[in-house]
Scaffold this motif. Structure first.
Motif, short mmCIF file in Angstrom:
data_model
loop_
_atom_site.label_atom_id
_atom_site.label_comp_id
_atom_site.label_asym_id
_atom_site.label_seq_id
_atom_site.Cartn_x
_atom_site.Cartn_y
_atom_site.Cartn_z
N MET A 1 0.84 -1.20 0.00
CA MET A 1 0.00 0.00 0.00
C MET A 1 0.88 1.26 0.00
SD MET A 1 -1.20 2.51 2.12
CE MET A 1 -2.49 3.69 2.01
N ASN A 2 0.66 2.14 -0.96
CA ASN A 2 1.47 3.36 -1.07
C ASN A 2 0.69 4.58 -0.58
OD1 ASN A 2 3.72 2.16 -2.28
ND2 ASN A 2 2.78 2.29 -4.32
N SER A 3 1.36 5.41 0.20
CA SER A 3 0.70 6.65 0.62
C SER A 3 1.64 7.83 0.42
CB SER A 3 0.28 6.56 2.09
OG SER A 3 1.43 6.59 2.91
N ALA A 4 1.02 9.01 0.29
CA ALA A 4 1.82 10.23 0.15
C ALA A 4 1.40 11.21 1.24
CB ALA A 4 1.60 10.85 -1.22
N GLY A 5 2.39 11.89 1.81
CA GLY A 5 2.12 12.98 2.75
C GLY A 5 2.65 14.26 2.15
N ILE A 6 1.82 15.28 2.09
CA ILE A 6 2.25 16.57 1.51
C ILE A 6 2.11 17.62 2.60
CG2 ILE A 6 1.91 18.24 -0.36
CD1 ILE A 6 2.43 15.47 -1.44
N ASP A 7 3.21 18.30 2.92
CA ASP A 7 3.21 19.34 3.95
C ASP A 7 3.48 20.68 3.25
OD1 ASP A 7 3.59 21.06 6.06
OD2 ASP A 7 5.29 19.97 6.94
N ILE A 8 2.41 21.48 3.10
CA ILE A 8 2.56 22.76 2.41
C ILE A 8 2.82 23.85 3.45
CG2 ILE A 8 1.52 24.36 0.75
CD1 ILE A 8 -0.24 22.07 -0.23
N GLY A 9 4.09 24.22 3.61
CA GLY A 9 4.45 25.23 4.60
C GLY A 9 4.49 26.62 3.98
N SER A 56 -0.23 4.84 -8.62
CA SER A 56 0.22 3.83 -7.64
C SER A 56 0.00 4.31 -6.20
CB SER A 56 1.70 3.51 -7.86
OG SER A 56 2.47 4.65 -7.55
N ILE A 57 -0.34 5.61 -6.02
CA ILE A 57 -0.56 6.14 -4.67
C ILE A 57 -2.01 5.90 -4.27
CG2 ILE A 57 -0.55 8.24 -3.25
CD1 ILE A 57 2.23 7.29 -4.04
N ASP A 58 -2.20 5.20 -3.16
CA ASP A 58 -3.56 4.85 -2.72
C ASP A 58 -4.20 5.96 -1.91
OD1 ASP A 58 -3.45 2.05 -3.70
OD2 ASP A 58 -1.81 1.95 -2.25
N LEU A 59 -3.40 6.67 -1.11
CA LEU A 59 -3.98 7.69 -0.22
C LEU A 59 -3.05 8.88 -0.09
CD1 LEU A 59 -5.53 5.92 2.89
CD2 LEU A 59 -6.53 7.87 1.72
N VAL A 60 -3.63 10.07 -0.15
CA VAL A 60 -2.83 11.29 0.04
C VAL A 60 -3.38 12.06 1.24
CG1 VAL A 60 -2.10 13.50 -0.98
CG2 VAL A 60 -2.39 11.48 -2.45
N VAL A 61 -2.48 12.40 2.19
CA VAL A 61 -2.87 13.26 3.31
C VAL A 61 -2.11 14.57 3.19
CG1 VAL A 61 -2.66 13.59 5.82
CG2 VAL A 61 -3.54 11.42 4.93
N ALA A 62 -2.85 15.68 3.28
CA ALA A 62 -2.22 17.00 3.20
C ALA A 62 -2.18 17.65 4.57
CB ALA A 62 -2.97 17.89 2.21
N THR A 63 -1.10 18.40 4.84
CA THR A 63 -0.98 19.13 6.10
C THR A 63 -0.25 20.44 5.85
OG1 THR A 63 -0.31 18.93 8.42
CG2 THR A 63 1.18 18.00 6.79
N GLY A 64 -0.01 21.20 6.91
CA GLY A 64 0.67 22.49 6.76
C GLY A 64 -0.33 23.60 6.53
N TYR A 65 0.17 24.85 6.54
CA TYR A 65 -0.76 25.98 6.47
C TYR A 65 -1.55 25.98 5.16
CZ TYR A 65 0.63 29.53 3.11
OH TYR A 65 0.81 30.23 1.95
N GLY A 66 -0.97 25.37 4.09
CA GLY A 66 -1.68 25.35 2.80
C GLY A 66 -2.50 24.09 2.58
N ARG A 67 -2.73 23.31 3.67
CA ARG A 67 -3.34 21.98 3.51
C ARG A 67 -4.69 22.02 2.82
NH1 ARG A 67 -3.69 23.82 8.56
NH2 ARG A 67 -5.64 23.69 9.73
N LYS A 68 -5.46 23.07 3.07
CA LYS A 68 -6.81 23.10 2.52
C LYS A 68 -6.84 23.43 1.03
CE LYS A 68 -8.98 23.65 6.91
NZ LYS A 68 -9.34 24.57 7.97
#
Lengths: 258, 388
Positions: A1-9, A56-68
């Protein structure tokens, strides 16, 4: 299972890719004006570097001030929870996190399961953040990456009394004109930031082991000064700046498992 | 227009309401600042008590008199007065609360020709032997001052009518809040905010009728209201300029189930005793009601109250809301947080200045706090499940 985390600072955007609980790769780029574009771009880049197709990415979670602004994310989680999760992944023994990012700084207390017990954020002004260091680097005409090692050579750190970035900058300029050494001024700047951070950590009563995350953790001068002021060793992982993104990817793995 | 529409309109344009009210009814309007203003006496003098919140316009003139560390309520109200937006007022009452309000009173007296001006200096210590006598004396003097200013005798009969109206309003506000706190989906936080703001501005007799209808509506739809979001939050601290905190918390994904605001529960809690001297009844309510940090009635009374509200409402945590530069609340915060920590009640602090300052940073903090409570809930759920 592949996941991505994106932190938009506020200054940089970070991506982390995980496969079955194992970190595959990370990427850091500048955020720039368009947070959504930055999120997309950092994901595309890290996937290209890992030779992974986007599907190939099953789930993406976004965080950081630009997360929305990351419309394609499956879930949005605040940077507080993500930093706790990132630290848990990198070192499960960690009980406190000090994160100094571009526009805010935070202290987070976590329990043995990696859950947040308490946290405190400074987001009132730039003093005590990465932006403060950037402004000072400009005034001193020194590459920010060199700040850490230069400050370690200081003989006696200058006193920077002001808590405000703008006023602190003019204090630094008068120190320069008085002929004070760069080493001492930079060390003084670090002490001033660490004073603020330590006041924040006292509010929640941090416990060792302490990990420092965020872009400023790459500055060895700040880390050493903070260790001295709060009186406990501080661990810095090679992924300090990407810790939020790693936590987001790690939380995505757990979401998939539920 | 529904009853809610009327209140919402009033919230949006409070000064227009005041001007229209004055021209249509010919009644004087008396501005006031905090819930330690004995409104019951103002209303009994046949004048409209009108709470001042400031409109949040850009500050251009007020900073000539005020320092950077004054709160947005004081700045906003002075700005509105200096620009003539409050020219409908026939007088203003300044209760003795914080330093900034006291200084505002002097600045106002020296610079603004707005008629009746009165400082109501109630005792600060409410649990001293002399507090009661002192409180009654101040209230009696305030009654005489109102009579002289508006050339109208405040009879015991008129005062009793006023007390009855206020009891009716406070009971209805209590009922509306109880319904909201028990069935958070029954009314939007934003609407509760409109109700509170209108309650301190609108003609009180008409207000009582409108509240009665709203309470009836809520009662009839409480069982069919949408189910509330998972996390239950109690609000503490102060937002004397009555920002829409309820809306902000709900947007972050939690339900407000209790508060200790002077623009919330402290405004409506505690009824006036009718079978005693009416002035003494007003004093009695102030002496027994929960205090604000500008008063004192024991070292742990505020903490004890918040803890009991949290327990009673089965709340998961407390959000402290501080108006930036409000020193009485800021001084109380560390000891209140300490008391909650000891009880194992999670809390967080947000500081805001005006509605627009409740931006991404405040939301991030609230969302992170709610994520933390959810995780705690889940873990406790698993533990109790495993124990069975």
């Amino acid at each position: 299972m592949n996941s991505a985390g994106i932190d938009i600072g506020s200054i940089s955007t970070k991506a982390a890719i995980m496969n079955d609980g194992v970190l595959m790769g990370t990427k850091v780029i500048f955020t720039g004006y368009n947070a959504e574009m930055a999120g997309k771009k950092v994901l595309d880049t890290v996937l290209a570097e890992l030779n992974l197709p986007p599907e190939s990415i099953d789930l993406v979670v976004a965080t950081g001030y630009g997360r929305k602004s990351m419309a394609s994310a499956d879930k949005i989680i605040t940077e507080i929870s993500c930093h706790a999760a990132g630290a848990r992944y990198l070192n499960p023994r960690v009980r406190s996190i000090i994160d100094i990012g571009g526009q805010d700084s935070k202290a987070i207390l976590i329990d043995e399961n990696g859950s947040v017990i308490d946290f405190v954020m400074n987001d009132k002004c730039a003093a005590g953040t990465g932006r403060f260091l950037e402004v000072m680097a400009g005034a001193l005409e020194v590459d920010l990456d060199k700040f850490g090692e230069i400050s370690l050579r200081a003989e006696s750190p200058s006193k920077i009394s002001s808590l405000c970035t703008v006023f602190a900058e003019s204090e630094v300029i008068s120190l320069i004109s008085k002929g004070e050494s760069r080493e001492n001024i930079i060390a003084g700047i670090h002490e001033s930031i660490c004073g603020r951070i330590s006041a924040m950590t006292h509010r929640i009563g941090i416990k060792p082991p302490v990990m420092m995350t965020g872009g400023v953790a790459k500055n060895i001068g700040v880390v050493r000064a903070l260790e001295r002021i709060i009186g406990t060793p501080i661990e810095v992982s090679m992924y300090a700046q990407e810790n939020g993104a790693i936590g987001a990817a790690f939380l995505a793995q757990n979401l998939a498992a539920v | 227009m529904t009853h809610m529409d009327i209140l919402e309109e009033l919230k949006r344009h409070p000064y227009e309401y005041a001007r229209k009210y004055k021209s249509e009814r010919g009644r004087p309007i008396v501005g006031y600042f905090c819930s330690y203003t004995p409104e019951e006496l103002i209303f009994a003098a046949d004048t409209l008590p009108f709470r001042l919140f400031g409109t949040g316009e850009h500050i251009r003139l007020a900073d000539t008199h005020l320092q950077a560390y004054c709160c947005s309520l004081v700045k906003g109200a002075l700005e509105d007065a200096m620009t003539g937006r409050l020219d409908f007022l026939d007088g203003v009452v300044f209760p003795h609360t914080c330093d900034t309000i006291q200084r505002l009173s002097d600045i106002w007296r020296l610079n603004l020709p707005l008629g009746f001006h009165m400082d109501v200096v109630l005792p600060v210590k409410l649990n001293a032997l002399s507090s009661r006598r002192y409180m009654i004396d101040v209230l009696m003097e305030f009654r005489r001052n109102l009579e002289n200013a508006f050339r109208k005798k405040i009879t015991d009969e008129a005062l009793l009518d006023s007390l009855n109206t206020y009891n009716r309003i406070r009971l209805l506000l209590q009922k509306i809040h109880d319904l909201k706190y028990e069935y958070p989906g029954v009314i939007a936080g934003e609407d509760l905010h409109s109700i509170m703001m209108a309650s301190m501005i609108m003609d009180r007799s008409e207000l009582a009728d409108v509240l009665e209808r709203i309470a009836g509506d809520l009662e009839s739809r409480k069982n069919t209201s949408p189910s509330p979001p998972g996390e239950r939050i109690v609000l503490s601290g102060g937002s004397c300029n009555l920002l829409d905190i309820y809306g902000i918390v709900e947007e972050a994904g939690a339900a407000v189930v209790g508060d200790d605001f002077c623009t919330g529960s402290r405004y409506y809690e505690g009824l006036l005793t009718i079978d005693m001297n009416p002035v003494e009844a007003i004093a009695e309510r102030y002496l027994t009601r929960n205090v604000c940090p500008a008063k004192h009635s024991g070292l742990s009374t505020r903490a004890d109250n918040i803890i009991s509200v949290v327990r009673e409402r089965k709340a998961g945590g407390v959000v402290f809301v501080l108006l930036k530069f409000c020193d009485p609340h800021a001084f109380d915060y560390p000891s209140l947080k300490g008391a909650l920590d000891q009880e194992g009640i999670p809390s967080t602090l947000i500081e805001i200045e005006d509605q627009s300052s409740a931006d991404g940073r405040v939301k991030t903090r609230l969302e992170a706090f709610i994520e933390m409570l959810k995780r705690k809930d889940r873990k406790e759920g698993e533990l109790s499940g495993a124990g069975k």
